[in-house]
Design a protein around this motif. Structure first.
Motif, PDB file in Angstrom:
ATOM      1  N   LYS A  96      45.163 -48.543  62.954  1.00 13.72           N
ATOM      2  CA  LYS A  96      44.313 -47.932  64.393  1.00 13.72           C
ATOM      3  C   LYS A  96      43.401 -47.211  63.765  1.00 13.72           C
ATOM      4  N   ASN A 112      43.509 -51.479  65.980  1.00 14.23           N
ATOM      5  CA  ASN A 112      43.253 -51.069  67.297  1.00 14.23           C
ATOM      6  C   ASN A 112      42.126 -49.920  67.341  1.00 14.23           C
ATOM      7  N   THR A 113      41.076 -50.245  68.209  1.00 15.02           N
ATOM      8  CA  THR A 113      39.902 -49.403  68.435  1.00 15.02           C
ATOM      9  C   THR A 113      39.778 -48.937  69.682  1.00 15.02           C
ATOM     10  N   SER A 114      41.225 -48.893  70.520  1.00 15.74           N
ATOM     11  CA  SER A 114      40.973 -48.454  71.718  1.00 15.74           C
ATOM     12  C   SER A 114      40.613 -46.955  71.732  1.00 15.74           C
ATOM     13  N   ASN A 135      38.098 -58.273  65.320  1.00 18.15           N
ATOM     14  CA  ASN A 135      38.925 -58.297  66.645  1.00 18.15           C
ATOM     15  C   ASN A 135      38.349 -59.515  67.508  1.00 18.15           C
ATOM     16  N   LEU A 160      50.942 -52.752  66.540  1.00 16.44           N
ATOM     17  CA  LEU A 160      50.210 -53.887  66.246  1.00 16.44           C
ATOM     18  C   LEU A 160      50.590 -54.466  64.793  1.00 16.44           C
ATOM     19  N   ASP A 171      49.104 -48.326  63.334  1.00 12.70           N
ATOM     20  CA  ASP A 171      49.611 -48.338  64.717  1.00 12.70           C
ATOM     21  C   ASP A 171      50.836 -48.732  64.875  1.00 12.70           C
TER      22      ASP A 171
END
Lengths: 549, 141
Positions: free
Chosen positions: A436, A81-83, A70, A426, A423
């Protein structure tokens, strides 16, 4: 030797991913006479491109050589996606995979790691034990040109290493003195890099830049050795090949190959009798979950619903000791100088289960010194002047070159809620849906890290540290990705059988860290390669009986 | 990459010298040209820092240096980080700064693989061995 394969020709085995497990698979299977193609999304790196012997090495390590895809954001990386993740997964996209930028720490799992359910009542036992892995471990220790000292009391007896110990330096000696004073276990560091020229690898030059890629071509990485050997036997590497999906034939009930996007954006197919996934514990479930068919609408080989579940990432903390003496603590290898297994095994009195290995390391170059103070000075009314100006110089004088550190790698227990999904929005640069990661650090991991950090501080103080700094679990620490397609005997509780063969699809195998049912508290590459060696050996033995496409 | 004017570089030199002043035989940041060729070199290596660095310069323009940097650190951490990374990165790549802090760089350090380590000759490793195995065996399982 197998005859060289031509483009698009069906091969005996297709390997996806060229990291350490893929390299072991390619070497063994090709040498046995099978025709083998490996698809790798990344491209070849030249050791001369690595920044470790250049003045800008730490600056470059903050972006283009950063271990997070990322952060790098290269066209060959896929975004993650590491949110909803406490930890940032780290990896490299290259021929050799993350093996190009790993630290070379060679820390085999211990006997207890394979039997945590029986010993500690948590997680699951592996379907095989340490002693079954041991001969394979000893074989791969030769392949990686390891260096070390035989007789570590942290392990059962084993054969030893092909090259002698690399010096532990002033920093390693300082750490060892602290452990000696306390009567705690320590051992000179075992590393996957030779101390003398060996099998085409140069001796470690102690530059201390292993994790930026080794410019000496000393640290073992798959591209340097095993793939070159495999090529002699007809192995074909297709670099820049991003696998979109594994092809499953509903009528045959078998996989028949993979669809990939080449460097020019063209979609291609590589057909194969057997497919082996070695794309890491995020990449492999991503491919499986992206591979949907009539029989597997929720992802290939996913009748258990466990593909992508049980993601483990070792809790990781740093404890630094700052000393009066000049330790030349920018010198390597990094590569572990020494390590300890003193607090590795479960002790119920500590309030948590399982344990951690500590790796004694040098503290790196001068920009790492900037990290020692971090940004916390701006909390609670701190001022820029507290950290910069004359105080910055004083910090450099007190810490740079005078800092030893313990890197604490703790065991993470599998939990289904920690997982990899696809995800909903993405995609990577080829339009392939991206993963994700949903991951929360467990209470057990937090307690484990707190305990180990306190003990590590005690050892620094025993060694004579003037002061210590603790960096509790760091976000950018997801070096070790495990567990997302676990192996086991119960097909409802696992994705693979004990040989890494999918319960649902007899000619589909997973030999990367996805297969590990538990993660141990140790750097996993040694055991990863040993297990891959076992699985490849079994496939060669049983090749005639595999229900291939 | 953005082009930095002479006045930009002069303004940056003041910020850089606030972050890294002359001290105890170590040169100030501007004395090793972090605002001149080293700025260009750092941004060649790390073009991703350019945007944040430019933002930091604009934010601090015409203000008291201490007040500006403290406000920047609180209000725009990314710009402050870009500014300090450019400054320390450029500084520590110069021969002058490296010599002053006693850092030769990540040089190769050849060694004699047959030299007996001190921890062998002084008995430290023997004491570990004497304490015996510490792993839990599983042969009984």
């Amino acid at each position: 030797m197998a005859k060289p394969t031509r483009k698009n020709e069906e091969v005996d085995v297709l390997i996806v991913g060229s990291g350490p497990s893929g390299a072991v698979a390619a070497k063994l299977l090709t040498e046995s006479g099978m025709s083998v193609v490996t698809l790798e999304q990344g491209t070849w790196f030249d050791p001369g491109d690595y920044p470790g012997d250049k003045k800008e090495f730490e600056l470059a390590g903050g972006k283009q050589w950063h271990p997070s895809p990322n952060v790098r954001d290269n066209e060959r990386d896929y975004p993650i996606n590491t949110s909803e993740s406490d930890v940032e997964p780290l990896m490299q996209s290259a021929v050799g995979g993350s093996g190009t930028i790993w630290a070379g720490h060679w820390v085999p799992f211990l006997p207890s790691d394979f039997k945590v359910r029986s010993l500690d009542g948590v997680a699951v036992d592996w379907p095989f034990d340490y002693y079954e892995i041991l001969p394979h471990l000893e074989a791969v220790e030769q392949l990686v040109s390891s260096s070390g000292t035989k007789g570590n009391t942290g392990y059962p007896q084993q054969a030893g290493y092909p090259t002698k110990q690399i010096p532990i330096g002033k920093t390693g000696m300082k750490l060892a003195q602290g452990m000696d004073k306390l009567g705690w276990h320590w051992w000179p560091g075992l590393n996957a890099m030779p101390s003398i020229p060996w099998q085409g690898q140069n001796p470690c030059a102690r530059r201390g830049t292993c994790m930026f890629g080794c410019p000496e071509a000393a640290k073992w990485s798959p591209d340097l050795v095993l793939f070159k050997e495999a090529k002699k036997y007809g192995h074909r590497m297709i670099a820049g090949a991003r696998v979109r999906e594994v092809i499953y034939d509903d009528n045959l009930g078998r996989v028949t190959g993979a669809i990939y996007v080449d460097m020019n954006g063209r979609e291609r197919r590589q057909m194969a009798k057997i497919v082996v996934l070695c794309a890491n514990a995020i990449g492999t479930p991503r491919i499986l979950l992206n591979s949907k068919s009539r029989r597997f609408p929720d992802g290939l080989a996913n009748s258990s619903g466990l593909v992508g579940k049980n993601l483990m990432m070792h809790p990781f903390g740093l404890v630094m000791g700052h000393f009066d003496e000049d330790l030349e603590s920018w010198k390597g290898p990094s590569g572990q100088l020494i390590n300890t297994l003193q607090f590795y095994e479960t002790d119920e009195k500590r309030g948590f289960v399982r344990g951690a290995k500590w790796g004694g390391m040098s503290a790196g170059g001068p920009l790492s010194s900037k990290g020692y103070v971090g940004s916390t000075v701006f909390k609670d009314g701190g001022k820029v002047e507290d950290t910069w100006g004359v105080n910055w110089h004083k910090m450099i004088e007190e810490r740079f070159g005078r800092t030893a550190l313990w890197a604490i790698v703790g065991e993470d227990l599998p939990e289904e809620a920690n997982r990899v999904e696809i995800d909903s929005n993405l995609v990577d640069s080829d339009g392939v849906p991206a993963p994700k990661v949903i991951y929360k650090t467990s209470e057990n991991s937090k307690l484990l890290l707190e305990f180990h950090a306190e003990r590590a501080k005690e050892s620094m103080e025993a060694a004579g540290a003037v002061s210590t700094s603790v960096m509790p679990q760091m976000r950018e620490s997801g070096w070790h990705l495990l567990g997302t397609a676990r192996l086991g005997d119960d097909r409802e509780q696992s994705v693979l059988n004990q040989y890494g063969q999918a319960h649902d699809v007899p000619n589909l195998f997973v030999w990367d860290l996805s297969a590990f049912p538990t993660g141990a508290g140790a750097n996993p590459t040694a055991t990863l390669m040993a297990v891959a060696h076992r699985q490849a050996t079994q496939l060669i033995k049983e090749a005639r009986n595999v229900e291939a496409a | 990459m953005a082009v930095y004017s002479d006045s930009d570089r002069e303004a940056y030199a003041k910020l850089a010298d606030f972050l890294i002043p002359e001290y105890n035989g170590k040169p100030a940041a501007s004395a090793v040209n972090v605002h001149l060729e080293m700025l260009d070199e750092v941004l060649r290596i790390r073009p991703d820092l350019d945007e944040g660095f430019r933002r930091a310069l604009d934010f601090c323009c015409g203000k008291d240096v201490s007040e500006a940097l403290n406000a920047l650190a609180r209000e725009d951490d990314a710009a402050f980080t870009a500014l300090t990374t450019v400054t320390t990165g450029g500084y520590m790549m110069t021969d002058g700064a490296r010599a002053a802090v006693g850092y030769p760089g990540q040089e190769a350090s050849p060694f004699d693989v047959d030299e007996i380590p001190e921890y062998i000759t002084n008995g430290m490793l023997d004491r570990v061995i004497a304490r015996g195995p510490i792993y839990r065996d599983t042969k009984h399982l």
